[in-house]
Each structure stands twice: as C-alpha cells, then as structure tokens.
Scaffold this active site. Structure first.
Site, PDB file in Angstrom:
ATOM      1  N   THR A  86      40.868  56.906  33.004  1.00  0.00           N
ATOM      2  CA  THR A  86      41.120  58.349  33.020  1.00  0.00           C
ATOM      3  C   THR A  86      42.547  58.664  32.591  1.00  0.00           C
ATOM      4  O   THR A  86      42.792  59.612  31.832  1.00  0.00           O
ATOM      5  CB  THR A  86      40.855  58.907  34.427  1.00  0.00           C
ATOM      6  OG1 THR A  86      39.519  58.575  34.821  1.00  0.00           O
ATOM      7  CG2 THR A  86      41.027  60.407  34.457  1.00  0.00           C
ATOM      8  N   GLY A  97      39.826  51.599  38.540  1.00  0.00           N
ATOM      9  CA  GLY A  97      41.256  51.536  38.804  1.00  0.00           C
ATOM     10  C   GLY A  97      42.093  50.951  37.696  1.00  0.00           C
ATOM     11  O   GLY A  97      43.292  50.743  37.876  1.00  0.00           O
ATOM     12  N   THR A  98      41.502  50.677  36.524  1.00  0.00           N
ATOM     13  CA  THR A  98      42.270  50.054  35.439  1.00  0.00           C
ATOM     14  C   THR A  98      42.977  51.075  34.554  1.00  0.00           C
ATOM     15  O   THR A  98      43.710  50.683  33.655  1.00  0.00           O
ATOM     16  CB  THR A  98      41.349  49.180  34.572  1.00  0.00           C
ATOM     17  OG1 THR A  98      40.192  49.938  34.186  1.00  0.00           O
ATOM     18  CG2 THR A  98      40.899  47.949  35.336  1.00  0.00           C
ATOM     19  N   GLY A  99      42.760  52.359  34.768  1.00  0.00           N
ATOM     20  CA  GLY A  99      43.508  53.373  34.035  1.00  0.00           C
ATOM     21  C   GLY A  99      42.749  54.048  32.915  1.00  0.00           C
ATOM     22  O   GLY A  99      43.353  54.551  31.973  1.00  0.00           O
ATOM     23  N   GLU A 136      41.227  27.762  60.410  1.00  0.00           N
ATOM     24  CA  GLU A 136      42.075  28.219  59.305  1.00  0.00           C
ATOM     25  C   GLU A 136      42.916  27.078  58.741  1.00  0.00           C
ATOM     26  O   GLU A 136      43.188  27.052  57.527  1.00  0.00           O
ATOM     27  CB  GLU A 136      42.982  29.366  59.781  1.00  0.00           C
ATOM     28  CG  GLU A 136      42.257  30.595  60.304  1.00  0.00           C
ATOM     29  CD  GLU A 136      41.290  31.191  59.290  1.00  0.00           C
ATOM     30  OE1 GLU A 136      41.495  30.998  58.080  1.00  0.00           O
ATOM     31  OE2 GLU A 136      40.311  31.843  59.711  1.00  0.00           O
ATOM     32  N   HIS A 195      40.839  25.277  56.104  1.00  0.00           N
ATOM     33  CA  HIS A 195      40.892  25.981  54.814  1.00  0.00           C
ATOM     34  C   HIS A 195      42.204  25.691  54.085  1.00  0.00           C
ATOM     35  O   HIS A 195      42.233  25.389  52.891  1.00  0.00           O
ATOM     36  CB  HIS A 195      40.785  27.498  55.038  1.00  0.00           C
ATOM     37  CG  HIS A 195      39.414  27.976  55.394  1.00  0.00           C
ATOM     38  ND1 HIS A 195      38.287  27.671  54.656  1.00  0.00           N
ATOM     39  CD2 HIS A 195      38.993  28.767  56.427  1.00  0.00           C
ATOM     40  CE1 HIS A 195      37.234  28.248  55.213  1.00  0.00           C
ATOM     41  NE2 HIS A 195      37.635  28.914  56.294  1.00  0.00           N
ATOM     42  N   PRO A 211      36.659  47.788  34.845  1.00  0.00           N
ATOM     43  CA  PRO A 211      36.572  47.889  36.312  1.00  0.00           C
ATOM     44  C   PRO A 211      37.250  49.156  36.816  1.00  0.00           C
ATOM     45  O   PRO A 211      38.099  49.737  36.138  1.00  0.00           O
ATOM     46  CB  PRO A 211      37.318  46.631  36.793  1.00  0.00           C
ATOM     47  CG  PRO A 211      37.360  45.725  35.618  1.00  0.00           C
ATOM     48  CD  PRO A 211      37.374  46.592  34.404  1.00  0.00           C
ATOM     49  N   ASP A 252      31.865  32.371  55.022  1.00  0.00           N
ATOM     50  CA  ASP A 252      32.268  31.299  54.102  1.00  0.00           C
ATOM     51  C   ASP A 252      31.042  30.617  53.498  1.00  0.00           C
ATOM     52  O   ASP A 252      30.993  30.346  52.291  1.00  0.00           O
ATOM     53  CB  ASP A 252      33.111  30.257  54.842  1.00  0.00           C
ATOM     54  CG  ASP A 252      34.392  30.848  55.411  1.00  0.00           C
ATOM     55  OD1 ASP A 252      34.902  31.805  54.795  1.00  0.00           O
ATOM     56  OD2 ASP A 252      34.866  30.354  56.444  1.00  0.00           O
TER      57      ASP A 252
END
Length: 606
Positions: free
Chosen positions: A208, A204-206, A424, A427, A202, A500
């Site tokens: 690079t 942003g997991t590092g 809310e 939920h 995914p 929802d």
C-alpha cells in the site's frame, strides 16, 4: 441518543433566537415617548414647542404627530382626526409641517413574516425527518456510489524516497510514474503502458505504501479503496460502485486507482455454493468489464495489492487487465537497515543503539514488523521515564514481539520450573551444536502464555533463500530436543512438547509430500494443496490425488524421518549432559540466560 438530543437542542435555540430577533426588530420600529393631546396643547401655549410634524395615514384621517421641543427632545402622539387637529394648531404660532403620506414598508409587512415562517418550517422539517429515519433514506440514495477516497496534490505527501527496502520494485514502477508525467513520449513510439499492476507479497511488506508513493511521485489524483468496500448484502450494489469509481477516474485522468486486498472481490468464480449470480461475482464481472473497456493509454492505471494471488480469478490476471505482477517480498539485511533508519528519524536513539546489528538479527521481519519493533521500544523507554531509546529497550521489545509478553507474576512450583529448565536447555544445546540452523539468542523459564512455560529464542545469522534437506532435518532435531531432555533426565515425559512435535511432524510431511525429499516415495508431489482449497465448493468436490497404499507409505516415511532425527538429537544431548545440567541450574537461578552466558557454559564444563 445523546448526540441526537444535542442536535435538537441546537435547532430549538436557533428558532428561539430568530423569534427574539423578530420581536426586537418590531420593537425598534414601534413609536415611543407617547403623551396626550392636552399635554401637547399645554406645551405649545407655554412656548416649549419649536415645531410640530404631522404624519397622516393613507387609508383614513388618523396619523402620528411628532412634537419637537426647544430643549432638543421629541415626543409622539397618535391622532384619530388629523384634519381637525390641524385646524386647532392654526390658532397658535407654532410651526407645523405635514409630511407626505408614508408608503407601507413591504419588507416589514410581508417579506419578513414569511421569511421567519419559512426558516422555522425548514428547521422543523429537519427535526421531523431525522426522527422518522429520513437520514437513513437519504443515505440509501448514495448506496451505489463509490466509497473510494481521492487524494490530490498535498493530500498525498508520500514520495518514492519515503519507501525503503524495495529498490528493485521501485525501479520497476519508475516507468509507470514516467508515463503518468509524460504519456506523449510513450504514445509516440506506439508503446502501450500496462493498464493494471498487481502487487503481491506477504502482509506488511509495503504494498500500500508503494502504491501511494507512486501516485505522490507522479503528482496525479489517487483513488484508494479496499476490495471489501465493493461488496454488500444487496445484489447489484458492488457493480454500481465499480461503475461509479471508474467514471470518477475517467473524469480525473490521468490518475491512479488503488484497490487494496483485491482478493476480497476478485476470487475465482464458480467455487461457491450459490452458483454464478451472487453479489461478489457480479461485482467481479463489472470490474473485468471496466478494466477491459479502457481505451488504450487513457491515462488510468489500476494498482491492486494482495497476499493471496493464488485464489484470484484467471480472467483478471490476463494481459490487458493486470498486465504486470510485481512481487513485494520481505526485505534483506540492507533493506531492513534502510527501513529502520526511516522509522528512527523521529525517535531519539541512545549512543548504544546499533541499527546495523538490529537489521542483521531481524531476518524475516517485514517493514511493518520493524516499525512495530521501534514503536514498542519507544513505549518501553517512555514507561522507564527516559527521553531516548536504548539497545536494551530494543532487545526487550524484540522478545516481546517475537515471543509475547512475559508473565513474571505467575507462580510456578519448583518442580515445574526444573522440568521447564531442562526442556529449554535441550533445545538450546541442539541450536548451538547443529551448524545449519540459527544460534541461540535467549533462553527463559518465564511463562509467556497458555501452555508456554518458557521459551528458547533462536536468532538468524544470515538471510537464507533456500532451505536444504539438512536444514529441515536439523530443525526437526532442535524441536525434539526438549522432549529428549525430559526423557533422559526425569525418565518421564510431559505434554509440554506437543507444539514442538506438531511442528516437527509438519516439516517431515512436507519433506515427503511436497519437496520430494524421500528416497522411497520419490520425487513426486502428493500434497493436498491445502492453501488452494479454500472454497466450500471445491472442498466438497475434492478427491485425494493418491491411493490409500501411498498414504500408508507417506505415513511410514514421515515416521522414519522423525525417528532418525530423534535418534541423532539424542546422541548430541547425551554427549553434552554436563552442559545440559549446568544450563538448567543457571536457568533455575536467573530465569533468563542470554547468548553469551549460554555459550560460556561450553567452555566452563570442559
């Protein structure tokens, strides 16, 4: 336009400076202190002159006379007839010197004027070419050159110790580092090091960062380029850039070549509308040839990163090109704590900050998400004029990153606030009562964006690898809690539950078509593979993999799951109507209720 004007102004100033320099130089070479022949003869008769030096010219009888006085000064006189003047001086008792005929200074006479003209011409040429677009033409000459940036030595200070949360991935790549450092050890036993390593996972997991750390650890040249840098609107440019990149890599072997977002150039061929001769496919063909053309153990290792490995061309994934695929997934709780410790090194933390607790409550966060969380916390602390980060800063940033910025200035009517509060609270009760889903973290009736009048934010208690059928059903029940509460309290419903309902329907459909969790449909996959059908050509040729009768049966099964979850969720909320009312009233009063305050309501109403 302003930058161009400043550039021309600089050229103009340089030209003026050169002209002034030439004028000053000529002036310094010119004779000074001129006076007449009669004055000279008078000074001689008065006894003021100590000696006279005659400098005749080569071409004629003219010359320059330099008169030196007993006082130490000197003066110069131009003569039209040097020989006649010498005869006049014979009658005096002054000392006369006749210098050798001076040779012409070729530098001052010829070289300096030519040099000045050449310099002025060069500056004029630069100005003219820049105005006429010559700069763009010069760029065209390098259009097919690779845009990869090469990092050598201290240019890439990142090491493997700077990468946290990827323990297994680093262990798998250690042998790549060892090969780059000592290739002879592997060649001796006949081992073939992978030519390519594909990092998938995914965003942003590092991926690079991991590639940079490997090159930094091995201390070898590191070429970095994005997949989109190869492709241009002109056919053949991408292929030329690929060739140039690998030529540079061969000159600097052993080295690493890192291609970020390789799916931009290595997508599956034959899936577009333009046939097999478009620019992107020619670039991919050249990349395949270059990777397959490596000599074994040539010292060049290609790393690539992507989060869409499913759309890559099969030819680039075969052994001999990308021999190894390494999955870089989101970190677990231990990995998140290590990542937080690294990003917190240069940030002053208050004594109430608990990184272990933050790591536990941020399940599903990538390394980039965690870095962003601490950065937002630092910004929050700076806005409060504090020099350190508190736990409250991190909690507020957690909501900001997960939900969005709260719009506290938005004016809401009492009726809308009451509907939102009960919605809310519905939920929240289900999140609290259902055992297989996350607990409540915070409940709010403060708007956060278009159509979002409030939010209920759950917090994961643990990392989960598998989602069971019960977990999915309870997730659907929690999503329907807001609609159920509206119906029970107001005997009416609003459009606030539309998102929802959409999410609940998607989960139910995946249960039926993808996960085989329907007793009537059976263990069969009827999913349309939406993730794979990303090309125009495939979309046009796509056919359903099931009949209309099966489609109707799928719709009935999805409705049955939703209806059952709705009924079960309604029973739970009916059993806790007193908590529903108390929670709604507290939300109307405070606008925001945390986990401890909400859970206390269950004890109060009992």
């Amino acid at each position: 336009m302003r930058k161009k004007t400043q550039g021309y102004r600089a050229y103009f100033v340089l030209i003026i400076a050169l002209l002034v320099f030439a004028a000053i130089f000529s002036f310094l070479q010119a004779p000074r202190n001129y006076y007449t022949k009669e004055q000279l003869l008078k000074d001689i008769s008065d006894g003021a002159v100590s000696e006279v030096i005659i400098n005749p010219n080569a071409e004629n009888r003219t010359g320059i006379v330099e008169t030196k006085f007993k006082s130490g000064t000197s003066k110069q006189l131009f003569l039209t007839d040097v020989i006649a003047f010498e005869e006049e001086l014979e009658a005096t008792d002054v000392t006369v010197y006749v210098e050798d005929i001076p040779r012409e200074n070729w530098f001052l006479s010829y070289a300096l004027p030519v040099l000045v003209i050449l310099i002025i011409g060069v500056f004029l040429f630069i100005i003219i070419t820049s105005q006429s677009g010559g700069g763009q033409n010069a760029k065209m000459m390098n259009f097919g050159k690779s845009r990869a940036r090469m990092y050598v030595g201290d240019d890439n200070p990142i090491k493997l110790k700077d990468v946290a949360g990827l323990k297994e991935e680093k262990e798998e790549l250690d042998e790549i580092v060892e090969f780059l450092k000592n290739p002879a050890k592997f060649i001796k036993v006949g081992a073939r090091i992978p030519k390519g390593v594909l990092l998938e996972g995914p965003p942003g997991t590092g991926k690079t960062l991991l590639a940079k750390a490997i090159a930094g650890e091995a201390n070898v040249p590191f070429f970095s380029i994005s997949g989109s840098d190869f492709v241009e609107m002109f056919v053949g440019v991408g292929a030329s850039r690929v060739r140039d990149l690998f030529e540079e890599a061969k000159k600097n072997a052993p080295c690493m070549v890192f291609i970020d977002e390789i799916d931009a150039v290595a997508r599956r061929r034959g899936t577009g509308m333009g046939g097999g001769h478009d620019e992107r496919e020619q670039t991919l063909n050249q990349l395949l040839v270059e990777m397959d053309g490596f000599k074994e153990n040539s010292g060049i290792i290609v790393l690539a990163a992507t989060n869409r490995v499913d759309i890559l061309d099969p030819a680039i994934l075969r052994p001999g090109r990308f021999d190894r695929k390494i999955a870089v997934d989101v970190p677990d709780v231990g990995g998140r704590e290590e990542i937080l410790q690294i990003h917190a090194k240069n940030k002053p933390l208050g004594d109430d900050v608990d990184l272990k607790d933050i790591a536990r409550t941020t399940a599903g966060f990538t390394g980039a998400d965690l870095e962003n969380l601490l950065n937002e916390s630092a910004i929050s602390a700076a806005k409060a004029d504090r020099v350190f980060i508190t736990q409250k800063d991190i909690k507020d940033s957690f909501v900001k990153v997960g939900i969005g910025v709260e719009k506290k200035s938005k004016i809401i009517s009492d009726k809308d606030k009451k509907i939102t509060a009960y919605h809310e609270a519905g939920h929240a009760i289900l999140f609290h009562e259902l055992p297989d889903i996350d607990s409540v973290y915070i409940i709010s009736v403060i708007p956060t964006g278009p159509g979002a009048a409030g939010y209920t934010m759950p917090i994961p208690e643990r990392d989960e690898l598998h989602h069971t059928k019960k977990h999915m059903e309870q997730e659907i029940m929690a999503l329907l809690g807001g609609r159920i509460a509206e119906k029970l309290v107001f005997d009416d419903i609003t459009a606030g539950a539309s998102n929802d309902i959409k999410r609940a329907t998607k989960i139910a459909r995946l249960m039926v078509t993808k996960y085989g969790m329907s007793d009537n449909i059976g263990v069969i996959c009827y999913e349309d593979s939406d993730e794979e059908e990303v090309f125009i050509g495939r979309d046009l040729a796509h056919a359903k993999n099931h009949s209309e009768a099966v489609a109707s049966e799928i719709d009935r099964e999805v409705k049955a799951i939703i209806d059952k979850c709705y009924k079960d969720a309604e029973q739970i909320i009916r059993a806790h109507m007193d908590v529903l009312k108390a929670c709604a009233e507290l939300l109307i009063e405070k606008e925001k209720v945390n986990r401890e305050e909400f859970e206390a309501l269950f004890n109060i109403v009992k």
